[in-house]
Design a protein around this motif. Structure first.
Motif, PDB file in Angstrom:
ATOM      1  N   HIS A  37       0.813  -1.218   0.000  1.00  0.00           N
ATOM      2  CA  HIS A  37       0.000   0.000   0.000  1.00  0.00           C
ATOM      3  C   HIS A  37       0.849   1.272   0.000  1.00  0.00           C
ATOM      4  CE1 HIS A  37      -3.862  -1.976   0.163  1.00  0.00           C
ATOM      5  NE2 HIS A  37      -3.386  -2.793   1.085  1.00  0.00           N
ATOM      6  N   GLN A  38       2.133   1.115  -0.196  1.00  0.00           N
ATOM      7  CA  GLN A  38       3.090   2.220  -0.330  1.00  0.00           C
ATOM      8  C   GLN A  38       2.993   3.228   0.823  1.00  0.00           C
ATOM      9  OE1 GLN A  38       3.242   3.918  -4.237  1.00  0.00           O
ATOM     10  NE2 GLN A  38       3.515   1.930  -5.203  1.00  0.00           N
ATOM     11  N   CYS A  39       2.916   2.699   2.035  1.00  0.00           N
ATOM     12  CA  CYS A  39       2.819   3.554   3.226  1.00  0.00           C
ATOM     13  C   CYS A  39       4.038   4.466   3.371  1.00  0.00           C
ATOM     14  CB  CYS A  39       2.668   2.690   4.475  1.00  0.00           C
ATOM     15  SG  CYS A  39       1.210   1.616   4.456  1.00  0.00           S
ATOM     16  N   LEU A  40       5.181   4.015   2.857  1.00  0.00           N
ATOM     17  CA  LEU A  40       6.411   4.804   3.002  1.00  0.00           C
ATOM     18  C   LEU A  40       6.475   5.983   2.033  1.00  0.00           C
ATOM     19  CD1 LEU A  40       8.950   1.942   3.734  1.00  0.00           C
ATOM     20  CD2 LEU A  40       7.759   3.438   5.340  1.00  0.00           C
ATOM     21  N   THR A  99       7.805   7.409   7.371  1.00  0.00           N
ATOM     22  CA  THR A  99       9.124   6.804   7.525  1.00  0.00           C
ATOM     23  C   THR A  99       9.032   5.775   8.634  1.00  0.00           C
ATOM     24  OG1 THR A  99       9.874   8.443   9.154  1.00  0.00           O
ATOM     25  CG2 THR A  99      10.345   8.903   6.822  1.00  0.00           C
ATOM     26  N   LEU A 100       9.868   4.776   8.553  1.00  0.00           N
ATOM     27  CA  LEU A 100       9.929   3.737   9.565  1.00  0.00           C
ATOM     28  C   LEU A 100      11.386   3.346   9.717  1.00  0.00           C
ATOM     29  CD1 LEU A 100       8.306   1.879  11.455  1.00  0.00           C
ATOM     30  CD2 LEU A 100       8.081   0.295   9.543  1.00  0.00           C
ATOM     31  N   VAL A 159      12.326   1.812   1.058  1.00  0.00           N
ATOM     32  CA  VAL A 159      12.015   1.221  -0.239  1.00  0.00           C
ATOM     33  C   VAL A 159      12.351   2.277  -1.277  1.00  0.00           C
ATOM     34  CG1 VAL A 159      10.222   0.213  -1.686  1.00  0.00           C
ATOM     35  CG2 VAL A 159      10.186  -0.187   0.771  1.00  0.00           C
ATOM     36  N   GLU A 160      13.394   2.025  -2.029  1.00  0.00           N
ATOM     37  CA  GLU A 160      13.896   2.999  -2.998  1.00  0.00           C
ATOM     38  C   GLU A 160      12.918   3.247  -4.143  1.00  0.00           C
ATOM     39  OE1 GLU A 160      16.637   4.600  -2.216  1.00  0.00           O
ATOM     40  OE2 GLU A 160      16.937   3.314  -0.480  1.00  0.00           O
ATOM     41  N   THR A 161      12.024   2.286  -4.396  1.00  0.00           N
ATOM     42  CA  THR A 161      11.128   2.418  -5.541  1.00  0.00           C
ATOM     43  C   THR A 161       9.883   3.252  -5.243  1.00  0.00           C
ATOM     44  OG1 THR A 161      10.026   0.353  -4.937  1.00  0.00           O
ATOM     45  CG2 THR A 161      11.866   0.205  -6.512  1.00  0.00           C
ATOM     46  N   ILE A 162       9.699   3.670  -3.978  1.00  0.00           N
ATOM     47  CA  ILE A 162       8.518   4.459  -3.618  1.00  0.00           C
ATOM     48  C   ILE A 162       8.886   5.937  -3.598  1.00  0.00           C
ATOM     49  CG2 ILE A 162       6.801   4.940  -1.834  1.00  0.00           C
ATOM     50  CD1 ILE A 162       6.942   2.021  -1.031  1.00  0.00           C
ATOM     51  N   LEU A 204       5.066  13.422   0.506  1.00  0.00           N
ATOM     52  CA  LEU A 204       5.092  14.555   1.430  1.00  0.00           C
ATOM     53  C   LEU A 204       6.529  15.033   1.585  1.00  0.00           C
ATOM     54  CD1 LEU A 204       2.809  13.281   4.350  1.00  0.00           C
ATOM     55  CD2 LEU A 204       2.174  14.846   2.521  1.00  0.00           C
ATOM     56  N   GLN A 205       6.690  16.327   1.744  1.00  0.00           N
ATOM     57  CA  GLN A 205       8.026  16.866   1.968  1.00  0.00           C
ATOM     58  C   GLN A 205       8.569  16.395   3.316  1.00  0.00           C
ATOM     59  OE1 GLN A 205       8.183  21.112   1.666  1.00  0.00           O
ATOM     60  NE2 GLN A 205      10.367  21.211   2.004  1.00  0.00           N
ATOM     61  N   LEU A 206       7.727  16.415   4.331  1.00  0.00           N
ATOM     62  CA  LEU A 206       8.093  15.952   5.664  1.00  0.00           C
ATOM     63  C   LEU A 206       7.212  14.752   5.975  1.00  0.00           C
ATOM     64  CD1 LEU A 206       9.738  16.401   8.263  1.00  0.00           C
ATOM     65  CD2 LEU A 206       7.926  17.925   9.039  1.00  0.00           C
ATOM     66  N   ARG A 207       7.755  13.546   5.771  1.00  0.00           N
ATOM     67  CA  ARG A 207       6.964  12.333   5.969  1.00  0.00           C
ATOM     68  C   ARG A 207       6.744  12.074   7.466  1.00  0.00           C
ATOM     69  NH1 ARG A 207       9.830   7.977   2.352  1.00  0.00           N
ATOM     70  NH2 ARG A 207      11.673   9.078   3.029  1.00  0.00           N
ATOM     71  N   VAL A 208       5.605  11.511   7.801  1.00  0.00           N
ATOM     72  CA  VAL A 208       5.221  11.236   9.184  1.00  0.00           C
ATOM     73  C   VAL A 208       5.929   9.969   9.660  1.00  0.00           C
ATOM     74  CG1 VAL A 208       3.281  10.731  10.729  1.00  0.00           C
ATOM     75  CG2 VAL A 208       2.980  12.335   8.823  1.00  0.00           C
ATOM     76  N   GLN A 209       6.625  10.084  10.778  1.00  0.00           N
ATOM     77  CA  GLN A 209       7.389   8.951  11.316  1.00  0.00           C
ATOM     78  C   GLN A 209       6.475   7.953  12.004  1.00  0.00           C
ATOM     79  OE1 GLN A 209      10.538   9.891  14.075  1.00  0.00           O
ATOM     80  NE2 GLN A 209      10.639   7.806  14.799  1.00  0.00           N
ATOM     81  N   LEU A 210       6.713   6.687  11.735  1.00  0.00           N
ATOM     82  CA  LEU A 210       6.057   5.584  12.430  1.00  0.00           C
ATOM     83  C   LEU A 210       7.113   4.879  13.265  1.00  0.00           C
ATOM     84  CD1 LEU A 210       4.015   4.070   9.463  1.00  0.00           C
ATOM     85  CD2 LEU A 210       3.178   5.605  11.237  1.00  0.00           C
TER      86      LEU A 210
END
Length: 150
Positions: free
Chosen positions: A46-49, A53-54, A59-62, A66-72
């Motif tokens: 589901h391309q959550c990344l 971020t985790l 995953v380099e292919t995703i 968002l400019q500032l991704r939400v950390q999990l």
């Protein structure tokens, strides 16, 4: 017993029963145990990344959305519960992560996270939450050391 004691007991009983009754009560809600290995696959599927971020997962292919991704995951001073993670996925506007406000919400204050309720199966949700919950670590709250007061 005086009338104030009876009144306090009545208020206590009403308070305890009011929170756990009615058709909208979460009482009795439980999901089955998930599979963390399959949950990692759901994260990629589901391309959550693209928006999250985790730690330790990339995953380099995703392409980031968002400019500032939400950390999990990561360290937190309180336990991140299973119910909080489920709610964050099925109703992301319920609680917006602090620090991500500008990039992760719409002008109306709603989360930009797309709705996965009609896309993700319940099994995928359970597996994803099981996987994500294992990525959170509780760190003890650090108190500020103060000298002795005289």
């Amino acid at each position: 017993m005086n009338k104030y004691s009876v009144l306090l007991m009545a208020i206590g009983v009403i308070s305890l029963t009011a929170c756990d009754s009615g058709p909208d009560s979460p009482r009795g809600f439980s999901l089955p145990e998930g599979d963390a290995v399959k949950g990692e696959q759901v994260l990629v599927k589901h391309q959550c990344l693209a928006c999250h971020t985790l730690e330790g997962v990339s995953v380099e292919t995703i392409e980031p959305e968002l400019q500032l991704r939400v950390q999990l995951g990561g360290e937190a001073t309180k336990v991140t519960t299973y119910a909080e993670l489920v709610t964050s996925i099925i109703n992301p506007s319920h609680k917006i992560a602090k620090g991500y406000m500008l990039d992760a919400i719409t002008d109306s204050g709603m989360s930009k996270m797309r709705n996965y309720n009609d896309v993700m199966t319940v099994t995928e949700l359970v597996d994803l939450v099981t996987y994500l919950q294992s990525k959170y670590k509780v760190k003890p709250y650090e108190y500020t050391p103060y000298g002795r007061y005289y």
